[in-house]
Design an enzyme around this catalytic site. Structure first.
Site, PDB file in Angstrom:
ATOM      1  N   SER A 139       1.005  24.181  51.512  1.00 15.31           N
ATOM      2  CA  SER A 139      -0.591  24.298  52.166  1.00 15.31           C
ATOM      3  C   SER A 139      -1.130  23.073  51.534  1.00 15.31           C
ATOM      4  O   SER A 139      -0.704  22.652  50.571  1.00 15.31           O
ATOM      5  CB  SER A 139      -1.018  25.494  51.151  1.00 15.31           C
ATOM      6  OG  SER A 139      -2.575  25.573  51.433  1.00 15.31           O
ATOM      7  N   TYR A 152      -2.159  31.720  44.169  1.00 13.76           N
ATOM      8  CA  TYR A 152      -1.802  31.161  45.371  1.00 13.76           C
ATOM      9  C   TYR A 152      -1.633  29.739  45.412  1.00 13.76           C
ATOM     10  O   TYR A 152      -0.662  28.905  45.947  1.00 13.76           O
ATOM     11  CB  TYR A 152      -2.743  31.608  46.587  1.00 13.76           C
ATOM     12  CG  TYR A 152      -2.142  31.043  48.208  1.00 13.76           C
ATOM     13  CD1 TYR A 152      -1.223  31.403  48.599  1.00 13.76           C
ATOM     14  CD2 TYR A 152      -2.768  29.941  48.383  1.00 13.76           C
ATOM     15  CE1 TYR A 152      -0.850  31.012  50.084  1.00 13.76           C
ATOM     16  CE2 TYR A 152      -2.480  29.144  49.506  1.00 13.76           C
ATOM     17  CZ  TYR A 152      -1.432  29.828  50.180  1.00 13.76           C
ATOM     18  OH  TYR A 152      -0.996  29.460  51.615  1.00 13.76           O
TER      19      TYR A 152
END
Length: 254
Positions: A139, A152
């Site tokens: 990400s 996350y």
């Protein structure tokens, strides 16, 4: 590496990025295997993407990974591409309290899962005469964390570091290692779990992301950072404080 005529395994292929990658890989004449934890979603994928092979499997469970490996080796011995896409992203307010088992769920799925998948499938990938590939989906938050999703963000930063190390260890082998670091993508998660934080924020169309990912792989890139992810990667080096303050502001923690 041309992504045609390959046998490709995509974890977390029942929605979002994984499902769109599966769709576009099928359109290019590949044999595509997707995994997921939800039987109903797997059945929906089978209906929407005729020809896809959908297998129920949970990357957070080592026993399930072993069982998946045995099934793939038996049914798809020519599998040469592993895309570690399965992941969960939660909006965690840590001050509100979390159980010790619950707070680390993203670590099991987003970090331990792909690490174990690589370890389990590496012998099969190394055995392919045409060469194999591992693509880890991280990400843009691997470079600048998003305080609204702290665990996350931490898992994606860890996966970025792991993928770089894996690539160094695979140098000289037949296995190529790629990192795909998406920006925010227009998926239900983006507009539900983070509806308040993402109000007014633009996201990349998932079809565009998948096309950019495939094009980057075929162009020989080892790190693919479309859109805002590229910007975050640069800012993490030249203005890390500024980038993090902006993320904190979006998260509501400024």
């Amino acid at each position: 590496m041309k992504l045609t005529g390959r046998t490709i395994l995509i974890t977390g292929g029942t929605s979002g990025i994984g499902m769109e990658l599966a769709r576009q890989m099928l359109d290019r004449g590949n044999t595509v295997i997707v995994t997921g934890r939800d039987a109903a979603r797997l059945e929906a994928v089978r209906r929407e993407l005729p020809g896809v092979h959908a297998i129920e499997s949970d990357v957070s469970d080592p026993a399930a990974i072993r069982a998946l490996s045995a099934e793939v080796a038996g049914r798809f011995p020519e599998m040469s591409v592993l895309i570690n896409n399965a992941g969960i992203m939660r909006n965690l307010k840590l001050r509100e309290g979390r159980g010790l088992e619950d707070v680390a769920r993203e670590i099991e799925t987003n970090l331990s899962g792909p690490v174990r998948m690589v370890q389990q499938f590496l012998p099969q990938l190394m055995s392919r005469p045409e060469g194999g590939m591992i693509a880890n989906v991280t990400s843009g938050l691997a470079f600048v964390p998003f305080p609204a999703s702290p665990v996350y963000s931490a898992t994606k930063a860890a996966m970025h570091a792991y993928t770089r190390s894996l690539r160094a260890q695979m140098k000289g082998s037949a296995v190529r290692v790629v990192e795909l670091a998406p920006p925010g993508v227009e998926t239900p998660l983006f507009r539900t779990e983070f509806a308040e934080e993402m109000k007014g924020q633009k996201a990349m169309d998932v079809r565009v992301l998948a096309r950019k990912a495939i094009a980057g792989i075929e162009a020989g890139k080892t790190e693919i950072r479309p859109g805002l992810s590229r910007v975050l990667g640069i800012l993490s080096r030249v203005a890390p404080g500024l980038a993090f303050r902006q993320m904190a502001k979006i998260s509501g923690f400024d």
